[in-house]
Design a protein around this motif. Structure first.
Motif, PDB file in Angstrom:
ATOM      1  N   UNK A   6      44.898  39.035  49.841  1.00  0.00           N
ATOM      2  CA  UNK A   6      43.702  39.269  49.029  1.00  0.00           C
ATOM      3  C   UNK A   6      43.073  40.622  49.378  1.00  0.00           C
ATOM      4  N   UNK A   7      43.433  41.703  48.669  1.00  0.00           N
ATOM      5  CA  UNK A   7      42.825  43.011  48.940  1.00  0.00           C
ATOM      6  C   UNK A   7      41.315  42.992  48.685  1.00  0.00           C
ATOM      7  N   UNK A   8      40.582  43.806  49.451  1.00  0.00           N
ATOM      8  CA  UNK A   8      39.137  43.893  49.276  1.00  0.00           C
ATOM      9  C   UNK A   8      38.745  44.899  48.195  1.00  0.00           C
ATOM     10  N   UNK A   9      39.708  45.736  47.756  1.00  0.00           N
ATOM     11  CA  UNK A   9      39.445  46.681  46.687  1.00  0.00           C
ATOM     12  C   UNK A   9      40.531  46.585  45.634  1.00  0.00           C
ATOM     13  N   UNK A  10      40.210  46.260  44.389  1.00  0.00           N
ATOM     14  CA  UNK A  10      38.894  45.817  43.920  1.00  0.00           C
ATOM     15  C   UNK A  10      38.507  44.484  44.575  1.00  0.00           C
ATOM     16  N   UNK A  11      37.229  44.272  44.722  1.00  0.00           N
ATOM     17  CA  UNK A  11      36.743  43.141  45.495  1.00  0.00           C
ATOM     18  C   UNK A  11      36.961  41.810  44.780  1.00  0.00           C
ATOM     19  N   UNK A  33      43.483  25.568  37.100  1.00  0.00           N
ATOM     20  CA  UNK A  33      42.283  26.382  36.966  1.00  0.00           C
ATOM     21  C   UNK A  33      42.634  27.865  36.902  1.00  0.00           C
ATOM     22  N   UNK A  34      41.732  28.645  36.314  1.00  0.00           N
ATOM     23  CA  UNK A  34      41.924  30.095  36.293  1.00  0.00           C
ATOM     24  C   UNK A  34      41.235  30.768  37.478  1.00  0.00           C
ATOM     25  N   UNK A  35      40.698  29.978  38.403  1.00  0.00           N
ATOM     26  CA  UNK A  35      40.123  30.504  39.637  1.00  0.00           C
ATOM     27  C   UNK A  35      40.796  29.820  40.826  1.00  0.00           C
ATOM     28  N   UNK A  67      44.820  30.061  41.989  1.00  0.00           N
ATOM     29  CA  UNK A  67      44.612  30.030  40.541  1.00  0.00           C
ATOM     30  C   UNK A  67      45.939  29.887  39.814  1.00  0.00           C
ATOM     31  N   UNK A  68      45.894  29.207  38.665  1.00  0.00           N
ATOM     32  CA  UNK A  68      47.036  29.006  37.774  1.00  0.00           C
ATOM     33  C   UNK A  68      48.064  28.025  38.313  1.00  0.00           C
ATOM     34  N   UNK A  69      47.842  27.451  39.500  1.00  0.00           N
ATOM     35  CA  UNK A  69      48.724  26.413  40.015  1.00  0.00           C
ATOM     36  C   UNK A  69      48.259  25.054  39.502  1.00  0.00           C
ATOM     37  N   UNK A  70      49.192  24.118  39.400  1.00  0.00           N
ATOM     38  CA  UNK A  70      48.854  22.768  38.972  1.00  0.00           C
ATOM     39  C   UNK A  70      48.491  21.930  40.190  1.00  0.00           C
ATOM     40  N   UNK A  90      40.242  36.647  41.824  1.00  0.00           N
ATOM     41  CA  UNK A  90      40.825  37.924  42.205  1.00  0.00           C
ATOM     42  C   UNK A  90      40.931  38.809  40.963  1.00  0.00           C
ATOM     43  N   UNK A  91      40.971  40.127  41.148  1.00  0.00           N
ATOM     44  CA  UNK A  91      41.066  41.010  39.975  1.00  0.00           C
ATOM     45  C   UNK A  91      42.329  40.794  39.150  1.00  0.00           C
ATOM     46  N   UNK A  92      43.389  40.307  39.786  1.00  0.00           N
ATOM     47  CA  UNK A  92      44.649  40.056  39.096  1.00  0.00           C
ATOM     48  C   UNK A  92      45.220  38.717  39.501  1.00  0.00           C
TER      49      UNK A  92
END
Length: 296
Positions: A6-11, A33-35, A67-70, A90-92
């Protein structure tokens, strides 16, 4: 076991959290979920699956649901249970690393500090050595959510602090495998060679390959895989780091520092320093001195 890188930039961005208090017979719902979700067990056990892989929430254990896992409850819980939860984005798409990919990062302190200098690393399951400290951070986040301060950034700063502390737990609890891949061992040797020969202006992937008796292209590929950057960029960043130290701690002329840190010319040093640091070496020295004046 996968790890979330998990990069801090972008946060990353924390959405919301809570404390689940669950009765006997409750079962985690099936959902995608998307988060992402971080969960810290408080009481009792909750079994669930993530893309079919079994996970268990229990006291003092952190569980990550990307995110995106069942996600699905494996079975109804046998006794009352409770856990903290926090949704974040996350940004991506989530970047998940395998245990094999994480091993060279966490098995060498130099690599750990470089790769995780601006990133968090969170395993899917982590039994915490200092669960009280992590639980306190969850409670601080929930308190801020319920009674927010004047700025929304307070919640996000608390979240980033939580990520840092969890990464510290990940690093401190990691047990390296008995043997690492040949590529990882070669990269460690390359890093040692670079650090020992950093002031040599002729230092390059080709000279390192000759010293280690390996193909330059192979070393370059393995280095980028483990370190997350090219050999040339790593050499540059280490030289600039050494130059910053000399600028701050000595009165040596800039030209002398350029020579002592392995730059072939003053012009090249000045160009790279400004490009990477956004200021000249002299400007950095003046700023440092202005902030460290001792009044006697």
């Amino acid at each position: 076991m996968p790890y979330l890188f998990c990069p801090f930039q972008p946060a990353p961005h924390a959405d919301n959290g809570g404390c689940a208090i669950l009765p006997s017979g409750w079962r985690h719902p099936r959902r995608r979920l998307d988060s992402s979700v971080m969960i810290l067990g408080r009481k009792g056990n909750v079994t669930l699956t993530d893309n079919g892989v079994p996970l268990e929430i229990r006291p003092n254990r952190l569980v990550l649901l990307p995110a995106e896992h069942l996600h699905d409850g494996a079975a109804p819980i046998a006794a009352p249970a409770s856990y903290y939860w926090l949704h974040f984005r996350l940004p991506g798409p989530p970047s998940l690393l395998s245990a094999e990919e994480v091993a060279p990062i966490l098995s060498n302190q130099i690599v750990t500090r470089l790769r995780l200098n601006e990133a968090a690393l969170i395993p899917m399951e982590l039994d915490l050595g200092d669960a009280d400290r992590i639980a306190l951070l969850f409670r601080e986040l929930l308190n801020e959510q319920e009674r927010p301060s004047y700025t929304k950034w307070q919640f996000q700063l608390l979240f980033q602090n939580l990520l840092i502390r969890i990464t510290e737990e990940t690093i401190n609890s990691y047990h390296p495998p008995d043997t690492l891949s040949a590529g990882s061992s070669l990269v460690y040797e390359a890093v040692g060679t670079i650090n020992a020969q950093l002031t040599d202006p002729n230092l390059s992937v080709k000279s390192i390959a000759g010293y280690l008796n390996h193909n330059p292209d192979y070393i370059g590929r393995q280095f980028r895989s483990v370190m997350g950057m090219s050999v040339g960029n790593y050499i540059l960043q280490q030289r600039l780091k050494l130059a910053e130290q000399l600028l701050q701690e000595t009165h040596q002329p800039v030209q002398q520092i350029a020579s002592q840190t392995g730059f072939a010319s003053l012009r090249h040093f000045l160009r790279q320093f400004r490009k990477e640091r956004g200021m000249t070496p002299s400007e950095l020295r003046r700023r440092y001195q202005a902030m460290h004046i001792n009044i006697r």
